[in-house]
Design a protein around this motif. Structure first.
Motif, PDB file in Angstrom:
ATOM      1  N   ARG A   1      -8.547  -7.489   7.383  1.00 28.25           N
ATOM      2  CA  ARG A   1      -7.856  -7.372   8.681  1.00 28.25           C
ATOM      3  C   ARG A   1      -6.525  -6.613   8.556  1.00 28.25           C
ATOM      4  N   ASN A   2      -6.448  -5.753   7.526  1.00 29.00           N
ATOM      5  CA  ASN A   2      -5.264  -4.903   7.347  1.00 29.00           C
ATOM      6  C   ASN A   2      -5.571  -3.475   7.782  1.00 29.00           C
TER       7      ASN A   2
ATOM      8  N   ASP B   1       0.830  -1.224   0.000  1.00 30.25           N
ATOM      9  CA  ASP B   1       0.000   0.000   0.000  1.00 30.25           C
ATOM     10  C   ASP B   1       0.855   1.262   0.000  1.00 30.25           C
TER      11      ASP B   1
ATOM     12  N   THR C   1      -9.524   1.788  11.429  1.00 33.30           N
ATOM     13  CA  THR C   1     -10.530   0.771  11.099  1.00 33.30           C
ATOM     14  C   THR C   1      -9.816  -0.372  10.396  1.00 33.30           C
ATOM     15  N   PHE C   2     -10.073  -1.619  10.791  1.00 34.79           N
ATOM     16  CA  PHE C   2      -9.489  -2.728  10.048  1.00 34.79           C
ATOM     17  C   PHE C   2     -10.261  -2.918   8.750  1.00 34.79           C
ATOM     18  N   THR C   3      -9.549  -3.255   7.665  1.00 34.84           N
ATOM     19  CA  THR C   3     -10.238  -3.587   6.415  1.00 34.84           C
ATOM     20  C   THR C   3     -10.876  -4.958   6.587  1.00 34.84           C
ATOM     21  N   ALA C   4     -11.695  -5.345   5.614  1.00 41.55           N
ATOM     22  CA  ALA C   4     -12.328  -6.681   5.672  1.00 41.55           C
ATOM     23  C   ALA C   4     -11.245  -7.757   5.712  1.00 41.55           C
TER      24      ALA C   4
ATOM     25  N   GLN D   1      -5.825   0.534   6.949  1.00 35.23           N
ATOM     26  CA  GLN D   1      -6.018   1.392   5.771  1.00 35.23           C
ATOM     27  C   GLN D   1      -5.722   2.815   6.206  1.00 35.23           C
ATOM     28  N   GLN D   2      -4.626   3.322   5.741  1.00 30.02           N
ATOM     29  CA  GLN D   2      -4.177   4.646   6.174  1.00 30.02           C
ATOM     30  C   GLN D   2      -3.543   5.369   5.008  1.00 30.02           C
TER      31      GLN D   2
ATOM     32  N   LYS E   1     -13.759   0.097  14.447  1.00 24.27           N
ATOM     33  CA  LYS E   1     -14.147   1.093  13.437  1.00 24.27           C
ATOM     34  C   LYS E   1     -13.871   2.508  13.950  1.00 24.27           C
TER      35      LYS E   1
END
Ligand code: 1QQ
Length: 440
Positions: free
Chosen positions: A418-419, A211, A413-416, A421-422, A403
């Protein structure tokens, strides 16, 4: 026309409401143990366990102090720091970090971020009245030792969850053990490929290189007008070799030509031959890209300078610690790299964290301490929402439901998958400090 008595009544009522609000605010800072419910922070976001309502954002002085070189950063001594104390009733958390070996610098920062977060949570009464006990074990930057540490946490200590390990190489070996035992893991510095794909109990609050690097390459192309590079990476380290793969793909997409690739090992200390080969390239590359841990990266920067190579240096996640300035000094000036945290981010939560860290450790935090500090706050918040400090399945689900939690990393917030996102912070080193690169 409103009568005098009505006006008086309204004023009294208004004052009453204001007083109640202030009292509610004061209450919210006490622990879950006391109030049993979260308070209200400036952002309107619930206060995670142990997090005091953010103070007013001071001007930028503290943040600047937070951007300084790693003055006073004392490497940890593995033995002394291995802490296995847990009182009866405490919530036991396994912490697998590199307190020795190639990733020692990052492990030390993680330990300090975690202990600060633990202090804040336990001083506020813990999570729902139960203190958090951190069982800190040294992975020695080695995947076999990391697996042994995980095994002990799972079979002997019966921990509720595990934070770590420090290296993606270690996580690739150890995380499957936790997945098989249904023990949630939060990676705090794992940026390699496929970590969370190990299983649904594996999370990370560390932004992946997959990312971050595309943003670094976009700056190389659009802001720095780089057309050709030489790239160097450590083949025996997962983060480094995965980082190389992402850079290579992104260079292909952006028409940036790789003139030379130099492959080394993490333990290497001599880089003359690799850099002399790059120096012999004609035409010379516009930039030298290094994706490796701190030790090799700082030696490469120093040797490149000694040999008179003055190309733009581009780095990966291994550069995200002010210790780079301590180890490479003036030679590190101008190096550019992407990361998930910045001491120049003036959010209330980040300035509060930087202040508290400097008070606690007499030194500036770095990305690794910010990610570790945030990981324990994320875990504590999930334990609270899971209403259990024993059921790892319920905790897993609560973690997945994290969240918009206010952290020094930003709203988390964890992504679906479980990563994390920043946004990616593209930073450089100027006058011995980390500063945001003006990418406009
Ligand atoms: C990883 C990394 C390292 C730089 C952590 C210390 O990003 O191993 O994934």
């Amino acid at each position: 026309m409103m009568s005098a008595s009505t006006i008086r009544l309204r004023v009294v009522l208004g004052l009453l409401v204001a007083a109640l609000l202030v009292m509610a605010g004061a209450n919210s800072n006490s622990s879950y143990a006391a109030a049993g419910r979260p308070g209200i922070a400036a952002s309107g976001q619930a206060n995670p366990p142990g997090q005091t309502a953010p103070t007013a954002v001071p001007n930028n002085a503290p943040a600047l102090a937070g951007c300084s070189a790693a003055t006073g950063m004392t490497p940890a001594t593995a033995a002394a720091d291995a802490d296995t104390n847990a009182a009866v009733g405490d919530t036991k958390i396994g912490v697998a970090i590199a307190l020795s070996g190639a990733a020692k610098a990052c492990g030390d920062s993680q330990r300090k971020g975690l202990l600060l977060a633990q202090d804040e949570i336990n001083k506020a009464g813990g999570v729902d009245g139960k203190k958090l006990a951190l069982l800190i074990q040294d992975t020695t930057s080695d995947k076999t030792q990391a697996s042994t540490v995980f095994q002990n946490f799972i079979q002997q200590d019966k921990v509720l969850a595990i934070l770590g390990p420090t290296l993606s190489s270690e996580a690739a070996a150890a995380d499957p053990l936790a997945q098989a035992a249904s023990i949630p893991v939060i990676g705090m510095s794992n940026t390699g490929n496929g970590i969370t794909e190990i299983g649904d109990y594996i999370f990370r609050d560390s932004l992946s290189e997959a990312d971050a690097i595309p943003n670094t390459v976009a700056v190389m192309k659009n802001k720095l007008n780089i057309k050709t590079v030489a790239i160097m990476y450590a083949q025996d380290d997962k983060f480094s070799s995965d980082g190389y793969g992402v850079f290579k793909t992104e260079f292909g997409k952006n028409g940036i030509n790789i003139l030379d690739t130099e492959v080394f090992n993490t333990a290497d200390t001599v880089f003359d031959a690799y850099l002399t080969k790059i120096q012999g390239l004609s035409p010379a590359p516009d930039a030298i890209v290094v994706t490796s841990l701190l030790g090799a990266a700082s030696k490469i920067i120093n040797k490149a300078h000694d040999l008179g190579l003055n190309q733009q240096i581009i780095g990966g996640n291994g550069f995200n610690t002010p210790l780079l300035i301590t180890l490479a000094g003036k030679n590190a000036e101008g190096a550019i790299f992407g990361g998930a945290w910045s001491c120049s981010s003036y959010t209330t939560a980040n300035v509060t964290f930087i202040n508290a860290y400097i008070v606690r450790w007499h030194q500036a935090p770095d990305q690794f301490s910010a990610q570790a500090y945030s990981a324990l706050k994320i875990l504590a918040d999930a334990i609270h929402r899971a209403k259990s400090n024993t059921d790892s399945k319920v905790l897993r689900d609560a973690l997945a439901a994290t969240k918009d939690l206010v952290t020094p990393l930003g709203s988390f917030t964890f992504t679906a998958g479980r990563n994390a996102q920043q946004k990616t912070y593209i930073q450089t080193i100027k006058d011995g400090k980390f500063v945001l690169l003006d990418t406009k």
